[in-house]
Design an enzyme around this catalytic site. Structure first.
Site, PDB file in Angstrom:
ATOM      1  N   ARG A 116       0.857  -1.188   0.000  1.00  0.00           N
ATOM      2  CA  ARG A 116       0.000   0.000   0.000  1.00  0.00           C
ATOM      3  C   ARG A 116       0.887   1.230   0.000  1.00  0.00           C
ATOM      4  NH1 ARG A 116      -2.557  -3.567   3.241  1.00  0.00           N
ATOM      5  NH2 ARG A 116      -4.636  -4.122   2.555  1.00  0.00           N
ATOM      6  N   GLU A 165       2.912  -5.027  -6.965  1.00  0.00           N
ATOM      7  CA  GLU A 165       1.627  -4.333  -7.074  1.00  0.00           C
ATOM      8  C   GLU A 165       1.603  -3.195  -6.069  1.00  0.00           C
ATOM      9  OE1 GLU A 165      -2.673  -5.041  -5.205  1.00  0.00           O
ATOM     10  OE2 GLU A 165      -2.011  -6.699  -6.487  1.00  0.00           O
ATOM     11  N   ASN A 177      -5.026   3.879  -2.307  1.00  0.00           N
ATOM     12  CA  ASN A 177      -6.414   4.147  -1.912  1.00  0.00           C
ATOM     13  C   ASN A 177      -6.690   5.634  -2.086  1.00  0.00           C
ATOM     14  OD1 ASN A 177      -7.192   1.466  -1.070  1.00  0.00           O
ATOM     15  ND2 ASN A 177      -5.719   1.756   0.589  1.00  0.00           N
ATOM     16  N   GLU A 228      15.736  -4.770  -0.306  1.00  0.00           N
ATOM     17  CA  GLU A 228      17.071  -5.352  -0.310  1.00  0.00           C
ATOM     18  C   GLU A 228      17.602  -5.355  -1.738  1.00  0.00           C
ATOM     19  OE1 GLU A 228      19.266  -9.490   1.112  1.00  0.00           O
ATOM     20  OE2 GLU A 228      17.149  -9.534   0.547  1.00  0.00           O
TER      21      GLU A 228
END
Length: 144
Positions: free
Chosen positions: A11, A58, A62, A121
């Site tokens: 997110r 992905e 929002n 990383e």
């Protein structure tokens, strides 16, 4: 029964800022989905040459915001990417204002954080590079 890696979802609070960060790493936007009813946008990113969807990241944005972002929760862990030249990548990120939390002192591994506090990383492709400055003597900053 088999299992297949599809993507990692993160997110994000500021989609454009996050896209700029992941593009600095070399990822490219593969697909975007806007969901008017759910009021969110999904952006799928992948490394060049890996457009088959098996290495997707992905980004979920929002539209109405998310007051919990960014926080420093460690429940996620990190994303890991192999790079051709870890020193070059870290220098590029640093030149663009990204803090190198764990410098590649060993010529092999570094950690940075995205604008949304996601730990990333970076691993050197192949053998570790010879230790070199400024990385060899650079201290850790924060945590990863």
């Amino acid at each position: 029964m088999s299992i297949e890696y599809l993507h990692t979802m993160v997110r994000v609070k500021d989609l454009e800022k996050s896209l700029a960060f992941y593009e600095m790493l070399g990822l490219k936007e593969r697909r975007r989905s806007e969901n008017e009813k759910g009021r969110f946008t999904l952006v799928y990113l992948c490394p060049p040459g890996q457009e088959d969807g098996r290495a997707d990241l992905e980004l979920t944005y929002n539209w109405d915001g998310d007051d919990g972002l960014p926080d420093d929760s460690r429940h996620f862990g990190h994303l890991a990417y192999r790079v051709d030249d870890i020193y070059e990548m870290c220098q590029k990120l640093m030149d663009n204002g990204v803090t190198i939390n764990r410098p590649p002192r060993d010529g092999h591994m570094a950690f940075v954080r995205s604008p949304d506090n996601v730990s990333v990383e970076l691993l050197q492709r192949g053998d570790a590079k010879e230790p070199a400055e400024p990385w060899a003597s650079m201290e850790n900053t924060g945590h990863w």
